[in-house]
Design an enzyme around this catalytic site. Structure first.
Site, PDB file in Angstrom:
ATOM      1  N   CYS A 102       9.760  -0.234  -1.297  1.00  0.00           N
ATOM      2  CA  CYS A 102       9.926   0.127   0.108  1.00  0.00           C
ATOM      3  C   CYS A 102      10.971   1.228   0.257  1.00  0.00           C
ATOM      4  O   CYS A 102      12.112   1.083  -0.179  1.00  0.00           O
ATOM      5  CB  CYS A 102      10.351  -1.079   0.934  1.00  0.00           C
ATOM      6  SG  CYS A 102      10.538  -0.690   2.696  1.00  0.00           S
ATOM      7  N   ASN A 204      -1.700   3.117  -6.124  1.00  0.00           N
ATOM      8  CA  ASN A 204      -1.568   3.066  -4.672  1.00  0.00           C
ATOM      9  C   ASN A 204      -1.117   4.431  -4.165  1.00  0.00           C
ATOM     10  O   ASN A 204      -0.291   5.091  -4.787  1.00  0.00           O
ATOM     11  CB  ASN A 204      -0.537   1.981  -4.303  1.00  0.00           C
ATOM     12  CG  ASN A 204      -0.189   1.961  -2.825  1.00  0.00           C
ATOM     13  OD1 ASN A 204       0.987   2.020  -2.472  1.00  0.00           O
ATOM     14  ND2 ASN A 204      -1.170   1.879  -1.954  1.00  0.00           N
TER      15      ASN A 204
END
Length: 329
Positions: A102, A204
């Site tokens: 994150c 991703n």
């Protein structure tokens, strides 16, 4: 067959990325119905969970119909993360995932998320603590590195595999990039090609179409693909990718009826999870995404976000079908 521990995910699994304020149980439900093979909760704060904070505890809600599902944890303290791994394991998810990716300021600047890419020894200790505190498979999601000068994910992959993680998902950007520019999958491919790496590697970043999913699988050799932002208002992207990979043919755009039916299902799951008041309120952020590109949609959007009951919303959804039935999207 791609496996995480004893969890069988098929030959080319598609994963729903953990997204704050998006990948809650109602959204996971419609993604599961539309082909997602593995899903993760929104990331759960270890500090919040250890304090029994209501928001963090509620994020542990999982349901049988969404399995396999993983609970994702983040934090900056090794001991706290270990304790929270034990707490999360009690609700019996299929796996525990650790967020080392994150990039947002209020996470990374507190020493959690992507910040751990600046301290690999601490990352290793934290991962060991989580693994020792659960009987479940532990996976990790991370990025290429902190910035262009510290792309250390190859070292991360080897060291975390060596201590026992069962899969690694890699977002093809650094923390400094946030979500800007294009994701670079070449380093993900290098990790997949590393003969030392035997765990599944999931890529991703920027996969937003069936064509790109197949291209990235063939070009970079990943075991599967994790999809985040492209699923918002578009949960059927999983089935579209699977159809294209299998047949080489594209499914047509989601019909008006499919959009409305999926939106209604999402609403029903939201009410079932949060109740008739909060469930209606929580759905308001999703309507624009489900009907993106519809001409002159603002009056309907206003009615949807102002409605207070399921019956009001259901009536408006029926009107949307009637109004746009002659238009192809």
């Amino acid at each position: 067959m791609v496996k995480i521990g004893n969890i069988e995910l098929g030959d080319f699994p598609l994963l729903l990325a953990p997204m704050e304020d998006v990948s809650d149980p109602p959204f996971r439900a419609v993604c599961k119905e539309n082909g997602a093979d593995l899903m993760y909760t929104e990331f759960v704060s270890s500090e919040g969970l250890i304090r029994d904070a209501a928001k963090s505890v509620q994020k542990l809600d999982i349901f049988e119909y969404e399995r396999p599902v993983g609970i994702q944890l983040f934090g900056s303290d090794v001991e706290t993360m270990g304790a929270c791994s034990e707490i999360a394991s009690r609700v019996n998810p299929d796996l525990i995932d650790i967020n080392y990716g994150c990039p947002v300021k209020n996470v990374a600047c507190r020493g959690a998320g992507a910040a751990l890419l600046q301290d690999i020894p601490k990352m290793v200790k934290m991962t060991e603590a989580v693994i020792k505190s659960t009987h479940l498979p532990v996976t990790v999601k991370t990025r290429l590195g902190w910035d262009e000068n510290t792309k250390n994910v190859e070292e991360v992959a080897e060291r975390l595999q060596d201590i026992g993680i069962k899969a690694l998902s890699i977002h093809g950007r650094t923390r400094v990039q946030m979500y800007k520019g294009s994701a670079d999958w070449s380093l993900i491919a290098r990790i997949k090609d590393n003969p030392r790496i035997t765990i599944p590697i999931f890529g991703n970043g920027d996969v937003d179409s069936p064509e790109k999913a197949l291209e990235y699988r063939n070009r970079y050799g990943v075991d599967g693909i994790m999809i985040g932002r492209a699923t918002i208002g578009n949960p059927w992207i999983f089935d579209e990718i699977k159809h294209y990979v299998k047949t080489g043919e594209k499914l047509g755009p989601a019909s008006l009826e499919k959009r409305v039916d999926t939106c209604r299902r999402h609403l029903e799951f939201s009410i079932r999870w949060k109740g008739p008041v909060a469930g209606v309120f929580e759905m308001r952020r999703h309507y624009t995404n489900y009907f993106k590109g519809f001409d002159n949609f603002k009056p309907f959007r206003m009615r949807l976000v102002e409605a207070m009951t399921f019956d009001e919303l259901d009536a408006t959804l029926h009107e949307i079908v009637a109004h746009y039935s002659e238009v192809v999207y």
